[in-house]
Write a protein that holds these residues in place. Structure first.
Motif: not given
Length: 187
Positions: A17, A23, A83, A86-87
């Motif tokens: 990502c 990450i 995940f 987080s982006h």
């Protein structure tokens, strides 16, 4: 004395990502995560790629992390939700200032069960985003471990501008959104 090693259910997750330093740092904070390795996957050129080759955007590889975790402590589903939050999974081949196919949002599944779960999670979190999610879901091919200087980058470079301005805000967001999933911090 009980042997806790036999109680573990060790599995792996491979995702990308943007820059793998971000990450990797996120997953290193999560309970049940045993190991996080930065690397490359999804490319089309033969042989082990180098960081310089990956940065060219010509190899087809993405910067990824391979997470080894105890599924009795943290689920694949929870790791994917972390995940996806987080982006920005709605930007194609870009995360912040990182631009190119090597920075794409991607989930590399290891088996059909992971593929099915990834599809469900992406669909579930899509309602939280204004724009459509562009996260690629692809079968994991070969995973190549990145060079030593890219492993555990944040812990070795916390004072660098990239860590301060890019990774630290992601950690703050992680602590706010997923506090119950974090490893206990020691003083």
């Amino acid at each position: 004395m009980t042997d806790h090693k036999k109680d573990k259910k060790i599995e792996q997750l491979t995702v990308g990502c943007g820059c793998f330093w971000c990450i990797e740092t996120i997953y290193n904070q999560i309970k049940g995560v045993e190991k996080v390795v930065s690397g490359y996957s999804g490319g089309t050129v033969p042989g082990k790629p180098t960081y310089r080759e990956i940065c060219s955007g010509l190899t087809g590889h993405a910067e990824v992390v391979q997470v080894t975790y105890d599924a009795n402590v943290i689920s694949y589903e929870d790791l994917l939700v972390i995940f996806m939050t987080s982006h920005d999974p709605t930007t194609l081949n870009r995360q912040g200032g990182d631009v190119g196919t090597q920075y794409r949002s991607v989930i590399f599944y290891h088996d059909d069960k992971q593929k099915e779960i990834a599809e469900v999670i992406v669909k579930e979190v899509s309602s939280y985003y204004e724009n459509p999610i562009v996260t690629e879901i692809s079968e994991l091919g070969e995973f190549f471990e990145a060079e030593a200087e890219h492993q555990d980058f944040y812990n070795s470079n916390q004072r660098r501008d990239y860590c301060t301005f890019v990774i630290d805000p992601k950690l703050a967001k992680l602590k706010k959104m997923h506090a119950d999933k974090l490893k206990k911090q020691t003083a």
